[in-house]
Design a protein around this motif. Structure first.
Motif, short mmCIF file in Angstrom:
data_model
loop_
_atom_site.label_atom_id
_atom_site.label_comp_id
_atom_site.label_asym_id
_atom_site.label_seq_id
_atom_site.Cartn_x
_atom_site.Cartn_y
_atom_site.Cartn_z
N UNK A 130 0.82 -1.22 0.00
CA UNK A 130 0.00 0.00 0.00
C UNK A 130 0.85 1.27 0.00
N UNK A 131 2.15 1.15 0.34
CA UNK A 131 3.06 2.30 0.27
C UNK A 131 2.95 3.31 1.39
N UNK A 132 2.31 2.94 2.49
CA UNK A 132 2.16 3.88 3.60
C UNK A 132 3.42 4.01 4.44
N UNK A 133 3.42 5.01 5.29
CA UNK A 133 4.55 5.27 6.18
C UNK A 133 4.14 4.93 7.62
N UNK A 134 4.99 4.14 8.29
CA UNK A 134 4.70 3.72 9.66
C UNK A 134 4.51 4.91 10.59
N UNK A 135 5.27 5.99 10.33
CA UNK A 135 5.15 7.19 11.20
C UNK A 135 3.73 7.77 11.14
N UNK A 136 3.00 7.50 10.08
CA UNK A 136 1.62 7.99 9.98
C UNK A 136 0.62 6.94 10.44
N UNK A 137 0.96 5.66 10.31
CA UNK A 137 0.04 4.58 10.70
C UNK A 137 0.04 4.36 12.22
N UNK A 138 1.23 4.34 12.82
CA UNK A 138 1.32 4.04 14.25
C UNK A 138 0.45 4.96 15.11
N UNK A 139 0.45 6.28 14.88
CA UNK A 139 -0.41 7.14 15.70
C UNK A 139 -1.90 6.83 15.53
N UNK A 140 -2.31 6.37 14.35
CA UNK A 140 -3.71 6.00 14.13
C UNK A 140 -4.07 4.78 14.98
N UNK A 141 -3.15 3.82 15.04
CA UNK A 141 -3.36 2.62 15.86
C UNK A 141 -3.44 3.00 17.33
N UNK A 142 -2.50 3.85 17.76
CA UNK A 142 -2.46 4.28 19.16
C UNK A 142 -3.74 4.99 19.55
N UNK A 143 -4.20 5.91 18.69
CA UNK A 143 -5.39 6.70 19.02
C UNK A 143 -6.67 5.87 18.93
N UNK A 144 -6.78 4.98 17.94
CA UNK A 144 -8.02 4.20 17.76
C UNK A 144 -8.12 3.02 18.71
N UNK A 145 -7.01 2.37 19.00
CA UNK A 145 -7.04 1.13 19.77
C UNK A 145 -6.40 1.28 21.15
N UNK A 146 -5.10 1.58 21.18
CA UNK A 146 -4.36 1.61 22.45
C UNK A 146 -4.98 2.58 23.45
N UNK A 147 -5.36 3.77 22.99
CA UNK A 147 -5.91 4.79 23.88
C UNK A 147 -7.25 4.36 24.47
N UNK A 148 -7.90 3.38 23.85
CA UNK A 148 -9.19 2.88 24.34
C UNK A 148 -9.03 1.59 25.15
N UNK A 149 -7.77 1.23 25.45
CA UNK A 149 -7.52 0.07 26.30
C UNK A 149 -7.45 -1.26 25.56
#
Length: 158
Positions: A130-149
């Motif tokens: 898909x050509x994405x950058x981890x620096x942009x994906x990781x914060x999305x994971x953190x905000x959508x999943x990790x921050x919600x426990x």
């Protein structure tokens, strides 16, 4: 907040007890055959079959960027087919990854994870074909999943 774990291993063999969701990114063309999906299909035929059916019947369903299809492959394991890749080639609009669709997909995965007390497992989604950058994906994971426990483990193929 659950810390994001990154380990060496195979995301199709999640290292956790209890219910698990294996999340990955699909394209919006109905194509399945390169990248992480090959490993998924080797282990379970259901997710590919369901994804192809979902795409084929898209006129009457929610198939499209940001949509998620959850396919149960074992009593305690679901595969989350997240549509977050527009096409399959980098062109004038840049790489196929669509970060807004990744975010919407992760929100849907989080809702399922919270409803089933499931942990989430994935490769470095969006960073291969898909050509994405981890620096942009990781914060999305953190905000959508990790921050919600929700416990998240990312697997770097060993």
């Amino acid at each position: 907040m659950e810390p994001l774990k990154i380990i060496a291993g195979d995301a199709t063999s999640p290292q956790a007890k209890g219910p698990k969701i294996i999340a990955h990114i699909c394209n919006d063309l109905g194509g399945w055959g390169k990248g992480f999906v090959v490993a998924v299909s080797r282990r379970w035929p259901g997710p590919e079959k369901e994804y192809r059916r979902w795409h084929r019947e898209r006129a009457g369903n929610d198939f499209g960027l940001g949509a998620v299809q959850l396919v149960q492959v074992k009593p305690d394991i679901w595969i989350a087919n997240m549509v977050a890749q527009h096409g399959i080639r980098t062109g004038s609009a840049g790489p196929p990854i669509r970060y807004d669709a990744v975010e919407r997909g992760l929100e849907a995965v989080a809702a399922h994870a919270l409803a089933h007390q499931a942990s989430v497992h994935m490769p470095r989604i969006g960073c291969g074909l898909a050509g994405g950058k981890w620096e942009r994906i990781e914060p999305l994971i953190t905000q959508s999943l990790s921050a919600r426990g929700v416990a998240v483990t990312v697997y770097d193929h060993a």
